[in-house]
Motif scaffolding. Structure first.
Motif, PDB file in Angstrom:
ATOM      1  N   TYR A 198      -8.371   7.623  -8.516  1.00 38.66           N
ATOM      2  CA  TYR A 198      -8.210   8.510  -9.669  1.00 38.66           C
ATOM      3  C   TYR A 198      -9.559   8.995 -10.178  1.00 38.66           C
ATOM      4  CZ  TYR A 198      -3.242   7.397 -10.261  1.00 38.66           C
ATOM      5  OH  TYR A 198      -1.885   7.269 -10.084  1.00 38.66           O
ATOM      6  N   LYS A 199      -9.562  10.191 -10.745  1.00 39.94           N
ATOM      7  CA  LYS A 199     -10.749  10.745 -11.381  1.00 39.94           C
ATOM      8  C   LYS A 199     -10.836  10.257 -12.829  1.00 39.94           C
ATOM      9  CE  LYS A 199     -12.319  13.431  -8.071  1.00 39.94           C
ATOM     10  NZ  LYS A 199     -13.654  13.222  -7.475  1.00 39.94           N
ATOM     11  N   SER A 200     -12.056  10.186 -13.349  1.00 35.35           N
ATOM     12  CA  SER A 200     -12.250   9.789 -14.740  1.00 35.35           C
ATOM     13  C   SER A 200     -11.829  10.916 -15.671  1.00 35.35           C
ATOM     14  CB  SER A 200     -13.715   9.433 -14.997  1.00 35.35           C
ATOM     15  OG  SER A 200     -14.517  10.609 -14.958  1.00 35.35           O
ATOM     16  N   PHE A 201     -11.661  10.584 -16.934  1.00 34.43           N
ATOM     17  CA  PHE A 201     -11.308  11.582 -17.941  1.00 34.43           C
ATOM     18  C   PHE A 201     -12.385  12.662 -18.021  1.00 34.43           C
ATOM     19  CE2 PHE A 201     -11.217  12.944 -22.479  1.00 34.43           C
ATOM     20  CZ  PHE A 201      -9.928  13.450 -22.518  1.00 34.43           C
ATOM     21  N   GLU A 202     -13.635  12.231 -17.993  1.00 30.85           N
ATOM     22  CA  GLU A 202     -14.754  13.175 -18.091  1.00 30.85           C
ATOM     23  C   GLU A 202     -14.789  14.103 -16.881  1.00 30.85           C
ATOM     24  OE1 GLU A 202     -19.314  12.823 -19.589  1.00 30.85           O
ATOM     25  OE2 GLU A 202     -18.720  11.437 -18.000  1.00 30.85           O
ATOM     26  N   GLU A 203     -14.609  13.566 -15.695  1.00 34.35           N
ATOM     27  CA  GLU A 203     -14.613  14.385 -14.476  1.00 34.35           C
ATOM     28  C   GLU A 203     -13.475  15.394 -14.489  1.00 34.35           C
ATOM     29  OE1 GLU A 203     -16.192  11.809 -10.765  1.00 34.35           O
ATOM     30  OE2 GLU A 203     -14.483  10.928 -11.815  1.00 34.35           O
ATOM     31  N   SER A 204     -12.328  14.946 -14.943  1.00 36.42           N
ATOM     32  CA  SER A 204     -11.163  15.823 -14.932  1.00 36.42           C
ATOM     33  C   SER A 204     -11.319  16.974 -15.923  1.00 36.42           C
ATOM     34  CB  SER A 204      -9.901  15.013 -15.264  1.00 36.42           C
ATOM     35  OG  SER A 204      -8.752  15.796 -15.111  1.00 36.42           O
ATOM     36  N   LEU A 205     -11.842  16.672 -17.113  1.00 35.52           N
ATOM     37  CA  LEU A 205     -12.043  17.735 -18.100  1.00 35.52           C
ATOM     38  C   LEU A 205     -13.121  18.711 -17.664  1.00 35.52           C
ATOM     39  CD1 LEU A 205     -11.844  16.138 -21.661  1.00 35.52           C
ATOM     40  CD2 LEU A 205     -10.118  17.418 -20.409  1.00 35.52           C
ATOM     41  N   GLY A 206     -14.017  18.260 -16.800  1.00 36.40           N
ATOM     42  CA  GLY A 206     -15.092  19.135 -16.335  1.00 36.40           C
ATOM     43  C   GLY A 206     -14.663  20.079 -15.223  1.00 36.40           C
ATOM     44  N   ARG A 207     -13.404  20.043 -14.865  1.00 39.64           N
ATOM     45  CA  ARG A 207     -12.879  20.917 -13.799  1.00 39.64           C
ATOM     46  C   ARG A 207     -13.063  22.383 -14.156  1.00 39.64           C
ATOM     47  NH1 ARG A 207     -11.290  23.755  -9.937  1.00 39.64           N
ATOM     48  NH2 ARG A 207      -9.426  23.349  -8.700  1.00 39.64           N
ATOM     49  N   ASN A 208     -13.695  23.135 -13.248  1.00 36.86           N
ATOM     50  CA  ASN A 208     -13.825  24.576 -13.402  1.00 36.86           C
ATOM     51  C   ASN A 208     -12.799  25.242 -12.487  1.00 36.86           C
ATOM     52  OD1 ASN A 208     -14.882  27.378 -12.757  1.00 36.86           O
ATOM     53  ND2 ASN A 208     -16.353  26.747 -14.328  1.00 36.86           N
ATOM     54  N   TRP A 209     -11.978  26.108 -13.064  1.00 39.54           N
ATOM     55  CA  TRP A 209     -10.842  26.664 -12.343  1.00 39.54           C
ATOM     56  C   TRP A 209     -11.181  27.948 -11.579  1.00 39.54           C
ATOM     57  CZ3 TRP A 209      -6.373  23.744 -12.831  1.00 39.54           C
ATOM     58  CH2 TRP A 209      -6.373  22.792 -13.858  1.00 39.54           C
ATOM     59  N   SER A 210     -12.453  28.338 -11.603  1.00 36.96           N
ATOM     60  CA  SER A 210     -12.824  29.639 -11.021  1.00 36.96           C
ATOM     61  C   SER A 210     -12.682  29.671  -9.501  1.00 36.96           C
ATOM     62  CB  SER A 210     -14.268  29.995 -11.409  1.00 36.96           C
ATOM     63  OG  SER A 210     -15.171  29.018 -10.935  1.00 36.96           O
ATOM     64  N   ASP A 211     -12.623  28.487  -8.852  1.00 34.66           N
ATOM     65  CA  ASP A 211     -12.532  28.485  -7.395  1.00 34.66           C
ATOM     66  C   ASP A 211     -11.103  28.654  -6.889  1.00 34.66           C
ATOM     67  OD1 ASP A 211     -11.785  26.014  -8.426  1.00 34.66           O
ATOM     68  OD2 ASP A 211     -12.349  24.931  -6.608  1.00 34.66           O
ATOM     69  N   LEU A 212     -10.138  28.710  -7.802  1.00 32.95           N
ATOM     70  CA  LEU A 212      -8.747  28.883  -7.384  1.00 32.95           C
ATOM     71  C   LEU A 212      -8.376  30.357  -7.314  1.00 32.95           C
ATOM     72  CD1 LEU A 212      -6.817  26.119  -9.379  1.00 32.95           C
ATOM     73  CD2 LEU A 212      -7.658  26.034  -7.041  1.00 32.95           C
ATOM     74  N   ARG A 213      -7.587  30.703  -6.308  1.00 24.42           N
ATOM     75  CA  ARG A 213      -7.106  32.070  -6.181  1.00 24.42           C
ATOM     76  C   ARG A 213      -6.064  32.355  -7.265  1.00 24.42           C
ATOM     77  NH1 ARG A 213      -6.910  30.198  -0.873  1.00 24.42           N
ATOM     78  NH2 ARG A 213      -4.625  30.036  -0.999  1.00 24.42           N
ATOM     79  N   PRO A 214      -5.855  33.627  -7.615  1.00 21.25           N
ATOM     80  CA  PRO A 214      -4.886  33.974  -8.659  1.00 21.25           C
ATOM     81  C   PRO A 214      -3.507  33.374  -8.428  1.00 21.25           C
ATOM     82  CG  PRO A 214      -6.205  35.884  -8.107  1.00 21.25           C
ATOM     83  CD  PRO A 214      -6.598  34.809  -7.140  1.00 21.25           C
ATOM     84  N   LYS A 215      -3.038  33.360  -7.173  1.00 22.69           N
ATOM     85  CA  LYS A 215      -1.721  32.785  -6.888  1.00 22.69           C
ATOM     86  C   LYS A 215      -1.691  31.295  -7.181  1.00 22.69           C
ATOM     87  CE  LYS A 215      -0.054  36.077  -3.402  1.00 22.69           C
ATOM     88  NZ  LYS A 215       0.414  36.222  -1.996  1.00 22.69           N
ATOM     89  N   GLU A 216      -2.806  30.614  -6.906  1.00 28.16           N
ATOM     90  CA  GLU A 216      -2.886  29.174  -7.165  1.00 28.16           C
ATOM     91  C   GLU A 216      -2.942  28.898  -8.663  1.00 28.16           C
ATOM     92  OE1 GLU A 216      -5.263  27.369  -3.339  1.00 28.16           O
ATOM     93  OE2 GLU A 216      -6.417  28.578  -4.765  1.00 28.16           O
ATOM     94  N   LEU A 217      -3.665  29.727  -9.389  1.00 28.36           N
ATOM     95  CA  LEU A 217      -3.771  29.552 -10.836  1.00 28.36           C
ATOM     96  C   LEU A 217      -2.416  29.709 -11.526  1.00 28.36           C
ATOM     97  CD1 LEU A 217      -7.112  31.367 -11.733  1.00 28.36           C
ATOM     98  CD2 LEU A 217      -6.563  28.972 -12.160  1.00 28.36           C
ATOM     99  N   LYS A 218      -1.599  30.603 -11.006  1.00 29.83           N
ATOM    100  CA  LYS A 218      -0.301  30.842 -11.620  1.00 29.83           C
ATOM    101  C   LYS A 218       0.648  29.649 -11.472  1.00 29.83           C
ATOM    102  CE  LYS A 218      -0.416  35.891 -11.326  1.00 29.83           C
ATOM    103  NZ  LYS A 218       0.168  37.112 -10.713  1.00 29.83           N
TER     104      LYS A 218
END
Length: 315
Positions: free
Chosen positions: A192-212
């Motif tokens: 599992y990832k830590s709380f801090e690591e998870s909140l630091g997730r940047n979503w810019s690497d996901l394609r629009p279809k994945e983000l939806k």
């Protein structure tokens, strides 16, 4: 509680033993659980944990009951107004299952020493702030013990789960056509990832279809300390754009204006049905964790009351 289950306990927990096995029930019966933060959400969690037969539940809360608490917290009545929340809720939990030890702690969680959080089988923070959640998660990771954080606000709710390196038993149902119909049990491990690591997730690497495919509640939850201003609709749209761009998301259509509006106006409001649903899922997952039976949430659960849907995302 002793490791062995008595005849009385076997009769009381017969349905659970049939469901997840004797070994799992024994592990549940030895689990000491900390619930920090007494709300409608925690009422549902404590009810289910007590009925399942955990060893003990420690209620940690320094605040007193107000009239506003009576709407969502079914352990409280008007007679409890002015009393400590944990102290007022404890008798009802004890009545559910006298075999479960209920401990009341009226100290502020911010004043607790690091050592306090180390001994519990599971620590669960309810309606806490990000700084406290991050601190406690780091302490729990040091001792490689389960940490949960959860909240219900307005029509939305979330559960965060960090189990570090978690070993569990995966049970595969037998083929109905097979000669031997015993389930296949396989030992497995999940990181599992830590709380801090998870909140630091940047979503810019996901394609629009994945983000939806990501629940809109994720975007509310991961940055709910960036509360939008209560302004006219034009200002709200600008706020939404800034809100999403902070996570690397440029498509403002991923978050409907009504979500932002509800976060701004209902961020501290508990709706009974939402709290009950999130609390039910949370209690079930805590039991799955302590029983080491099947994989628990990995690592976020989001409830979207507007859509009537719940989803799990690994972030």
């Amino acid at each position: 509680m002793s490791v062995e289950i008595t005849k009385d306990e076997a009769a009381i927990y017969d349905r659970q033993i049939r469901l997840w096995g004797l070994d799992a029930q024994q592990r549940i019966g030895k689990a000491d659980i900390l619930i920090a933060g007494v709300r409608g959400l925690s009422d549902e969690v404590c009810k289910n944990l007590a009925l399942a037969g955990v060893a003990s539940i420690t209620l940690l809360d320094h605040e007193n009951v107000t009239e506003a608490d009576l709407g969502a917290q079914f352990f409280l009545t008007e007679e409890n107004i002015g009393q400590n929340k944990a102290e007022a809720s404890a008798p009802s939990i004890r009545n559910l299952n006298p075999r479960v030890k209920v401990v009341v702690d009226q100290q502020n969680i911010c004043e607790k020493s690091d050592e306090f959080f180390e001994s519990f089988a599971v620590v669960c923070l309810i309606h806490s702030n990000y700084l406290v959640m991050n601190r406690v998660d780091k302490l729990r990771r040091k001792v490689n013990k389960p940490f949960y954080a959860s909240d219900a606000f307005g029509w939305f709710g979330y559960i965060f789960c960090d189990l570090g390196e978690h070993a569990y038993i995966h049970e595969k149902k037998p083929d109905p056509k097979a000669e031997h119909k015993k389930p296949e049990k396989t030992p497995m491990t999940e990181s599992y990832k830590s709380f801090e690591e998870s909140l630091g997730r940047n979503w810019s690497d996901l394609r629009p279809k994945e983000l939806k495919k990501i629940s809109p509640v994720a975007f509310l939850t991961h940055h709910n300390n960036r509360s939008p201003t209560k302004d006219d609709s034009g200002a709200l749209i600008v706020t939404k754009a800034k809100y999403l761009s902070a996570m690397g998301v440029e498509d403002t259509n991923l978050l409907n204006d009504c979500y932002i509006h509800d976060l701004s106006n209902l961020s501290d409001t508990e709706i009974t049905t939402i709290a009950a649903t999130v609390g039910g899922v949370l209690a079930q997952d805590i039991l799955r964790t302590v029983s080491a039976n099947e994989l628990p949430i990995c690592n976020w659960f989001y409830l979207d009351g507007k859509e009537g849907s719940g989803s799990v995302h690994k972030v």
